[in-house]
Every structure is written in C-alpha cells, then in structure tokens.
Design a protein around this motif. Structure first.
Motif, short mmCIF file in Angstrom:
data_model
loop_
_atom_site.label_atom_id
_atom_site.label_comp_id
_atom_site.label_asym_id
_atom_site.label_seq_id
_atom_site.Cartn_x
_atom_site.Cartn_y
_atom_site.Cartn_z
N ARG A 77 32.40 38.15 54.74
CA ARG A 77 31.03 37.66 54.56
C ARG A 77 30.42 38.10 53.23
O ARG A 77 29.43 37.54 52.78
CB ARG A 77 30.13 38.16 55.69
CG ARG A 77 30.47 37.65 57.08
CD ARG A 77 29.36 38.08 58.04
NE ARG A 77 29.70 37.82 59.42
CZ ARG A 77 30.11 38.76 60.28
NH1 ARG A 77 30.25 40.02 59.87
NH2 ARG A 77 30.38 38.46 61.53
N PRO A 79 29.38 38.31 49.70
CA PRO A 79 29.48 37.37 48.57
C PRO A 79 29.92 38.03 47.27
O PRO A 79 30.29 37.33 46.32
CB PRO A 79 28.05 36.83 48.46
CG PRO A 79 27.18 37.88 49.04
CD PRO A 79 27.99 38.52 50.12
N HIS A 102 31.47 33.43 58.77
CA HIS A 102 31.35 32.45 57.71
C HIS A 102 31.74 33.11 56.39
O HIS A 102 31.02 33.99 55.89
CB HIS A 102 29.93 31.90 57.65
CG HIS A 102 29.50 31.25 58.92
ND1 HIS A 102 28.18 31.17 59.31
CD2 HIS A 102 30.23 30.65 59.90
CE1 HIS A 102 28.11 30.54 60.49
NE2 HIS A 102 29.34 30.23 60.86
N ARG A 104 32.34 33.87 52.54
CA ARG A 104 31.59 33.61 51.31
C ARG A 104 32.49 33.82 50.09
O ARG A 104 33.45 34.57 50.13
CB ARG A 104 30.40 34.57 51.21
CG ARG A 104 29.38 34.45 52.34
CD ARG A 104 28.57 33.19 52.25
NE ARG A 104 27.95 33.04 50.93
CZ ARG A 104 26.84 33.68 50.53
NH1 ARG A 104 26.23 34.51 51.38
NH2 ARG A 104 26.35 33.49 49.33
N THR A 105 32.15 33.13 49.00
CA THR A 105 32.81 33.28 47.69
C THR A 105 34.32 33.03 47.81
O THR A 105 35.13 33.95 47.73
CB THR A 105 32.53 34.65 47.06
OG1 THR A 105 31.15 35.00 47.24
CG2 THR A 105 32.86 34.64 45.58
N GLU A 194 32.03 27.07 51.73
CA GLU A 194 31.19 28.02 52.47
C GLU A 194 30.40 27.34 53.59
O GLU A 194 29.97 28.00 54.54
CB GLU A 194 30.23 28.73 51.53
CG GLU A 194 30.92 29.62 50.51
CD GLU A 194 29.92 30.48 49.75
OE1 GLU A 194 28.74 30.55 50.17
OE2 GLU A 194 30.31 31.09 48.74
N ASP A 195 30.21 26.04 53.46
CA ASP A 195 29.41 25.31 54.45
C ASP A 195 30.25 24.68 55.56
O ASP A 195 29.71 24.02 56.46
CB ASP A 195 28.60 24.21 53.76
CG ASP A 195 27.59 24.78 52.77
OD1 ASP A 195 27.06 25.87 53.04
OD2 ASP A 195 27.36 24.14 51.72
#
Length: 390
Positions: A77, A79, A102, A104-105, A194-195
């Motif tokens: 998670r 970022p 979720h 990230r990066t 990421e979405d």
C-alpha cells in the motif's frame, strides 16, 4: 542467483517487512490457485525481490494470513515504494478480493513491453526475459500444485525467477520507452492499475452458458444445476470440474435424467451427488419435477444492449459517420507510427466506447494526444469526437 529466504512464520515475515520498508522498490509476484486444486482462489506464495535477496513468504502455514501478512500489505500500500510486477492484474485482483489490499505505485513490465508497440500479444515473463536479457529460465513448474506442501526446490527456484529479473527488465524497457518518447504513456497506464478493483460476478454461469449455446428456455435448468455443482464443490473444497465437467453440465441440461435412479446411473458425477441430500436435489431437476424460475431481468444500466442498436434514422447516420472518422484516424496512426500503436489508441472496444461516450472521457491523456495530433496533421476534426454522442 540471489540468496533465497523461505519464510513461514509471522515473526520472520514481520522482521523482513521491516527490512523491506526501507527499500525504494520491490519486485513482486504471487502464486495462487484458481479453481485448479481447491475451491475458489487461494493465495499460495508471495515472492519479493529487493535487489539483493529473494524472499518467499508462505501463507499456508499461517493461522490467519490476512492478519499475519499485514506488514507485507502495508508495503504494497505504501506509495513511496515502487512495486515492479509482470502482468499484474490477476495478482492485484486477488489481493483486493481476498484481503482488501490496493497496491500503490506499480510498474508493470508487461505494460511497458506492450507500449513499445512491437506486438499485439501479451508476452510471458519467460519470453520477455529471454528476448531482453538472453537468459532462458525453466518454466516447468508453472502448472504445479502450489498449495501442496512441502514445496520442492524446483518450485522455490521457479518462484524466485519470477521476481529476480524484474528490476533489470523494468530498467531496460524504461530506456527503450524513453528513447521513443513514451515514458508518459507508461506512467499513465501504470497509474491506472492502482484503480483496478475486484467485482464479484453474480451470474458466472452466463459465461459458460454462452460458450455452450444454452438457449433461453434451457437457462433456468442450466443455472440451477451449475449452482448445485458449485454448492457441493465448496463443501468438498474442490474445483467444480471435479464434481462434474462443464461438458457434462450442458449434456445433462439437454438430456436430463428422469428419476433419482437415473441420476444414480449417470456417468461423470461425483459420488457425493448420488447420496442424500444431493440426490434429492438432483431428482428435483428431472423433467417431471423441475419448476423453472426465470432469470431475473437485469436493471437497465446492466443490460447488454449495444449502444448502436438503440439508434435509428439521423442518429444512426451520425454514429456511422463518427465511426468512419475514427477508422480513418486509425489508418493514419497505422501509417504514421504503426498498427500496434494504432490498436492501442483505437481498439475495436475503444472505437465503440468513443462513439458513445466521446474521446475525452474514454481515452487516457497520451491516447488523446496521439488522436488529436493525428487529426490536426491530416486536417480532420478531433473536436467532433471529443464529447459524448447526443
């Protein structure tokens, strides 16, 4: 070959997570079982490479993986830490579905390779390693049972290879993209990952029904038999195909046993189906007993009714003109750049979406830039494609 550490306890995982938290980037991959050896989708292994060490984190011995792997979820998670994957969508969907994680990066080497515009097809990690680095890795364990313990040394080496080369691949592909002026393309496509979210399919039987050309009048029986199979598969913790095959499912719909004795004699069914209470449930599906419950009508927003088929007259003509302009632009992109890039900007799906929703809503910024610049170069009207169809 980097050193491989195999971790099986919460304490070891928490300790390593502390080390990895200071790293600027991590190579990540998952091994999971998707209805091959057990019911559902099951995480079997997490592989992480930090540039020096390969860590194989085993969730199987853990009592509560969702909680005990939280130090790793925090890394994913975070970022500030770049996560390098290859073809990561299945992995990030699994993490969302099972653990609500979720990531990230993200840098996805499959996305990078696709944006080079050298091929229409997704490339496997093994082929990419071979083509870019000249190294042939053994993929013999790809279809092994990753839920079975203990893992073999061959499995551990295979799992390590899935992350060991990710940094080198990402750097090499980044250089190639930069030379082509496509760094921003990759940034936008990777950011969009990421979405990505898992969405439960409430009617999974429809996918199989379409494949076997199940008619509307056959669908209620097909659905009920599918759901009964799924119920037993979940109880047994076995994939549904081990209860009976998809081919047999369609055959039973079209030639349904007429009594409990006929069901007992039916070939290809798991023995548990021929015992109570499942035998009674099967008998209720026989022609003389079956009460068909029609499929519910989906809400208007979920109906799969193509936009173009809702149009007629002047609106249909204007939609046709919009499509023709998009196809003309696709031809120009093919000639100006190449066909692979043209398909990345204007695939058949994207063309259909742009006709309805407009390029400004459908396309990413890099795609809009190519489309707009191509239109200007060839004296075509991008503005007529920008907004939703009215």
């Amino acid at each position: 070959m980097a050193n491989i550490q195999y971790l099986t306890t919460p304490a070891a995982i928490e300790h390593v997570a502390g080390i990895l938290g200071s790293k600027p980037r991590l190579g990540v991959d998952l091994e999971f079982d998707d209805m091959r050896h057990r019911y559902g989708r099951n995480l079997a292994l997490i592989q992480i490479f930090d540039g020096t060490e390969v860590y194989l984190l085993d969730p199987i011995p853990l009592t509560n993986p969702a909680h005990e792997l939280e130090p790793i979820w925090a890394l994913l998670r975070n970022p500030a830490i770049e996560k390098v994957f290859h073809s990561c969508k299945s992995d990030i969907l699994l993490l969302d579905e099972l653990f609500g994680v979720h990531v990230r990066t993200i840098t996805d080497t499959s996305v990078q390779y696709t944006l080079l515009g050298e091929s229409d097809n997704n490339i496997s990690l093994g082929r990419l390693i071979q083509s870019e680095l000249g190294i042939e890795v053994d993929k013999g364990e790809q279809k092994s049972n990753w839920l079975k313990r203990p893992l073999t040394e061959a499995q551990k080496l295979y799992a390590a290879n899935d992350v060991l080369y990710l940094f080198e691949l990402a750097d090499r592909l980044s250089e190639k993209l930069a030379a082509l002026g496509r760094t921003q393309w990759a940034n936008e496509e990777n950011a969009a990952l990421e979405d990505v979210r898992y969405t439960r399919d409430e009617r999974p039987y429809l996918r199989i029904a379409g494949k076997y050309r199940i008619q509307p009048n056959e669908l209620p029986l097909f659905r009920d038999l599918y759901l009964l199979r799924d119920q037993l598969a979940k109880e047994l913790d076995r994939p549904p195909y081990m209860v009976f095959a998809n081919d047999r499912l369609s055959e039973l719909v079209r030639d349904t046993p007429r009594s409990a004795n006929d069901w007992k004699a039916a070939r290809g069914l798991h023995p548990e189906l021929k015992r109570m209470p499942y035998l009674d449930q099967l008998a209720a599906l026989s022609p003389d007993n079956f009460v068909a419950v029609p499929e519910p009508t989906p809400p208007a927003e979920q109906r799969r009714f193509p936009f173009r088929r809702r149009l007629n007259g002047d609106k249909a003509a204007r939609a046709d003109a919009r499509e023709q302009l998009l196809l003309t632009l696709k031809t120009h992109i093919t000639n100006d750049i190449n066909g692979y890039v043209a398909n990345l900007v204007l695939s058949n799906r994207l063309v259909a979406d742009i006709i309805e929703l407009g390029a400004e809503q459908v396309l990413r910024p890099w795609q809009k830039t190519i489309l707009r610049e191509t239109a200007e170069r060839h004296n075509l009207d991008y503005g007529s494609l920008a907004d939703p169809f009215v």
